[in-house]
Design an enzyme around this catalytic site. Structure first.
Site, PDB file in Angstrom:
ATOM      1  N   ASN A  63      -7.976  10.599   8.090  1.00 38.36           N
ATOM      2  CA  ASN A  63      -7.328   9.409   7.529  1.00 38.36           C
ATOM      3  C   ASN A  63      -5.862   9.673   7.225  1.00 38.36           C
ATOM      4  O   ASN A  63      -5.196   8.859   6.601  1.00 38.36           O
ATOM      5  CB  ASN A  63      -8.061   8.964   6.261  1.00 38.36           C
ATOM      6  CG  ASN A  63      -8.313   7.470   6.233  1.00 38.36           C
ATOM      7  OD1 ASN A  63      -7.845   6.736   7.093  1.00 38.36           O
ATOM      8  ND2 ASN A  63      -9.052   7.011   5.240  1.00 38.36           N
TER       9      ASN A  63
ATOM     10  N   ALA B 241      -2.842   9.521  12.338  1.00 35.09           N
ATOM     11  CA  ALA B 241      -4.266   9.850  12.183  1.00 35.09           C
ATOM     12  C   ALA B 241      -5.043   8.647  11.672  1.00 35.09           C
ATOM     13  O   ALA B 241      -6.149   8.347  12.155  1.00 35.09           O
ATOM     14  CB  ALA B 241      -4.432  11.034  11.244  1.00 35.09           C
TER      15      ALA B 241
ATOM     16  N   HIS C  99       5.698  10.646   5.397  1.00 32.28           N
ATOM     17  CA  HIS C  99       6.221  11.242   4.164  1.00 32.28           C
ATOM     18  C   HIS C  99       6.897  12.560   4.517  1.00 32.28           C
ATOM     19  O   HIS C  99       6.518  13.233   5.480  1.00 32.28           O
ATOM     20  CB  HIS C  99       5.104  11.516   3.151  1.00 32.28           C
ATOM     21  CG  HIS C  99       4.487  10.284   2.583  1.00 32.28           C
ATOM     22  ND1 HIS C  99       3.124  10.120   2.461  1.00 32.28           N
ATOM     23  CD2 HIS C  99       5.037   9.149   2.110  1.00 32.28           C
ATOM     24  CE1 HIS C  99       2.863   8.950   1.936  1.00 32.28           C
ATOM     25  NE2 HIS C  99       4.005   8.338   1.714  1.00 32.28           N
TER      26      HIS C  99
ATOM     27  N   HIS D 273      -2.479  -1.728   0.689  1.00 32.38           N
ATOM     28  CA  HIS D 273      -3.683  -1.058   0.179  1.00 32.38           C
ATOM     29  C   HIS D 273      -3.378  -0.027  -0.893  1.00 32.38           C
ATOM     30  O   HIS D 273      -4.258   0.350  -1.656  1.00 32.38           O
ATOM     31  CB  HIS D 273      -4.458  -0.399   1.329  1.00 32.38           C
ATOM     32  CG  HIS D 273      -3.793   0.789   1.946  1.00 32.38           C
ATOM     33  ND1 HIS D 273      -2.674   0.683   2.732  1.00 32.38           N
ATOM     34  CD2 HIS D 273      -4.087   2.120   1.903  1.00 32.38           C
ATOM     35  CE1 HIS D 273      -2.317   1.884   3.148  1.00 32.38           C
ATOM     36  NE2 HIS D 273      -3.150   2.773   2.655  1.00 32.38           N
TER      37      HIS D 273
ATOM     38  N   CYS E 288      -1.459  16.635   0.663  1.00 33.87           N
ATOM     39  CA  CYS E 288      -1.596  15.229   0.263  1.00 33.87           C
ATOM     40  C   CYS E 288      -2.563  15.080  -0.896  1.00 33.87           C
ATOM     41  O   CYS E 288      -2.418  14.180  -1.728  1.00 33.87           O
ATOM     42  CB  CYS E 288      -2.087  14.377   1.431  1.00 33.87           C
ATOM     43  SG  CYS E 288      -0.830  13.982   2.658  1.00 33.87           S
TER      44      CYS E 288
ATOM     45  N   GLU F 278       7.161   6.565  -3.204  1.00 34.13           N
ATOM     46  CA  GLU F 278       5.901   7.156  -2.749  1.00 34.13           C
ATOM     47  C   GLU F 278       5.595   8.482  -3.440  1.00 34.13           C
ATOM     48  O   GLU F 278       4.752   9.251  -2.998  1.00 34.13           O
ATOM     49  CB  GLU F 278       5.936   7.344  -1.228  1.00 34.13           C
ATOM     50  CG  GLU F 278       6.215   6.069  -0.465  1.00 34.13           C
ATOM     51  CD  GLU F 278       4.967   5.313  -0.040  1.00 34.13           C
ATOM     52  OE1 GLU F 278       3.976   5.956   0.323  1.00 34.13           O
ATOM     53  OE2 GLU F 278       5.001   4.065  -0.054  1.00 34.13           O
TER      54      GLU F 278
ATOM     55  N   ALA G 139     -10.357   2.353   7.716  1.00 37.58           N
ATOM     56  CA  ALA G 139      -9.998   0.986   8.098  1.00 37.58           C
ATOM     57  C   ALA G 139      -8.645   0.917   8.793  1.00 37.58           C
ATOM     58  O   ALA G 139      -8.214  -0.165   9.187  1.00 37.58           O
ATOM     59  CB  ALA G 139      -9.998   0.080   6.861  1.00 37.58           C
TER      60      ALA G 139
ATOM     61  N   GLY H 126       2.223   3.741  10.649  1.00 33.39           N
ATOM     62  CA  GLY H 126       3.075   4.914  10.729  1.00 33.39           C
ATOM     63  C   GLY H 126       2.331   6.213  10.518  1.00 33.39           C
ATOM     64  O   GLY H 126       2.862   7.286  10.768  1.00 33.39           O
ATOM     65  N   ASN H 127       1.091   6.114  10.047  1.00 32.38           N
ATOM     66  CA  ASN H 127       0.230   7.284   9.866  1.00 32.38           C
ATOM     67  C   ASN H 127      -0.666   7.366  11.100  1.00 32.38           C
ATOM     68  O   ASN H 127      -1.622   6.598  11.249  1.00 32.38           O
ATOM     69  CB  ASN H 127      -0.594   7.121   8.582  1.00 32.38           C
ATOM     70  CG  ASN H 127      -1.474   8.305   8.288  1.00 32.38           C
ATOM     71  OD1 ASN H 127      -1.955   8.976   9.185  1.00 32.38           O
ATOM     72  ND2 ASN H 127      -1.704   8.561   7.010  1.00 32.38           N
TER      73      ASN H 127
ATOM     74  N   SER I 255      -2.806   2.250   7.303  1.00 31.76           N
ATOM     75  CA  SER I 255      -1.508   2.852   7.030  1.00 31.76           C
ATOM     76  C   SER I 255      -0.622   2.900   8.275  1.00 31.76           C
ATOM     77  O   SER I 255      -0.707   3.829   9.078  1.00 31.76           O
ATOM     78  CB  SER I 255      -1.706   4.267   6.467  1.00 31.76           C
ATOM     79  OG  SER I 255      -0.507   4.780   5.958  1.00 31.76           O
TER      80      SER I 255
END
Length: 420
Positions: free
Chosen positions: A344, A28, A232, A129, A350, A164, A20, A25-26, A23
């Site tokens: 994702n 991928a 991160h 989320h 991770c 985080e 969806a 800044g992410n 995130s």
């Protein structure tokens, strides 16, 4: 004396896994927003990675997916799955607890004043989320590490100080069972992207864990790294025992950090990947540093458990080939296929939370064996949805299938109390 080893606890990829694009800044996650995801394939890839680690002789655990969609969270927003706006519905469905590196921050017993292993669940409040994960994660941590003689499990740092978890925390030590130094990495800004780890959260965790001032340092992540998509620290640096493996542009003040490390731990080895060999863009795209840097118990030396995307990148693989050909501590490269997670925004590192402890002190229901992974894989193959498109998230049949799948998994792992 108890035998302390590093256990990697992987998040089993949940049946609501979807793309969806939640995130910011992410890269991928944003790039693949709206694509069709394959939860069954994703979970089986994660299980295969755990099996690979067991074959290397590593200790392996796992965590259960959380209940999704989170109707209680939607209720707090005065809406329901059927009535919620698409972005809120997607946030309620998120399977992001699969990335167990964000579950908590861990300080092993040798580092703490009271000689217990301390775990502080992350609040993850920067992203909607993820912000509602912590109660379900805390319930699992309290169950898995219930032995109060050996563990102290802490509630999250309060908002607005974003935490985080272990994705922004590293530990250096002579051996996993030795006293170590802990590096807490925080962000300030990253151009258009938010910095997710607050320095006050990191300091609070260090205080909760009883770390002396000579045991903890607080290092700022480079703003250029955050802006490039290193949301991160574990996207640009990873540590294991005496080795720090880092990109040249990972930290805002690298020389000061390296001087502190060398002063506190003269035997530390700092491997700096130069930007002219591997650019930040290539490091982030390939998730070179989002690898599990592990000590091989039977062989000695260390291995990098890498996403297969690292092998597909000529600059990255060329550098790594030269690295292992030398006489350094990293001797093996182990590519694994976690493409569904990678799409994702999460690589091998991770998917796991590192806990140094005696495995026998952990609730054994959370510890992996080949036979247990076989059972989990069979359950996934039978009950996980084959595919999910974000447009399906309001489908009652899909919701029922997701809930049934998780129920079956909890049942076969004898963890049904997590479903109550």
């Amino acid at each position: 004396m108890s035998a302390l080893v590093e256990i990697n606890f992987d998040g089993i990829i949940g049946p609501s896994h979807n793309y969806a694009g939640l995130s910011l800044g992410n890269i991928a996650s944003s790039t693949n927003a709206g694509a069709t995801a394959y939860p069954r394939e994703a979970a089986l890839q994660g299980i295969a990675k755990m099996r690979h680690n067991l074959d290397l002789g590593l200790a392996q655990g796992f965590f259960m997916p959380l209940d999704r969609p989170n109707e209680g969270w939607l209720g707090q927003l005065a809406t329901t799955v059927a009535d919620a706006e698409p972005h809120l519905r997607a946030a309620a469905f998120s399977a992001s607890s699969m990335w167990a590196a964000n579950a908590a921050t861990i300080s092993p017993a040798p580092d703490t004043r009271d000689g217990k292993c301390h775990l502080t669940v992350a609040n993850l409040q920067t992203m909607p989320h993820r912000s509602h994960e912590w109660p379900g994660t805390l319930a699992q941590l309290q169950l898995a590490f219930a032995d109060r003689e050996h563990f102290a499990v802490h509630a999250p740092v309060p908002s607005p100080f974003g935490d985080e978890g272990a994705a922004n925390h590293m530990r250096l030590c002579a051996g996993h069972d030795s006293q170590g130094i802990e590096i807490f990495v925080y962000g300030k800004s990253g151009g258009p992207f938010p910095a997710r780890q607050h320095i006050e959260a990191s300091k609070a965790v260090a205080r909760k864990h009883g770390l002396g001032p000579d045991r903890a340092i607080f290092a700022q992540q480079a703003e250029i790294a955050i802006a490039a998509g290193a949301f991160h620290n574990d996207v640009v640096a990873v540590a294991n025992e005496r080795v720090l493996f880092t990109h040249e542009q990972a930290f805002e003040y690298p020389d000061a950090l390296y001087d502190w490390i060398r002063s506190a731990m003269p035997e530390a080895e700092i491997i700096i990947v130069p930007a002219d060999r591997v650019s930040l863009a290539d490091a982030i795209k390939s998730y070179l540093f989002n690898a599990q840097l592990v000590t091989l118990p039977d062989e000695g030396g260390m291995a990098l458990i890498l996403p297969s995307e690292a092998r597909d990148n000529d600059a990255v693989w060329g550098y790594l080939t030269d690295l292992v050909a030398g006489n350094g501590p990293i001797r093996r490269l182990c590519p694994v296929d976690v493409r569904q997670s990678m799409a994702n925004g999460g690589g091998p590192a991770c998917l796991r939370l590192r806990v140094v402890t005696d495995p026998l002190k952990v609730d054994q229901r959370f510890m992996a064996t080949p036979q247990k992974l076989d059972k989990i894989a069979r359950t996934v193959a039978e009950y996980w949805p084959d595919s999910i498109h974000p447009g399906q998230l309001s489908d009652p049949k899909l919701i029922a299938a997701i809930r049934e799948a998780r129920h079956r998994l909890l049942e076969i792992c004898q963890l049904s109390e997590l479903g109550q």
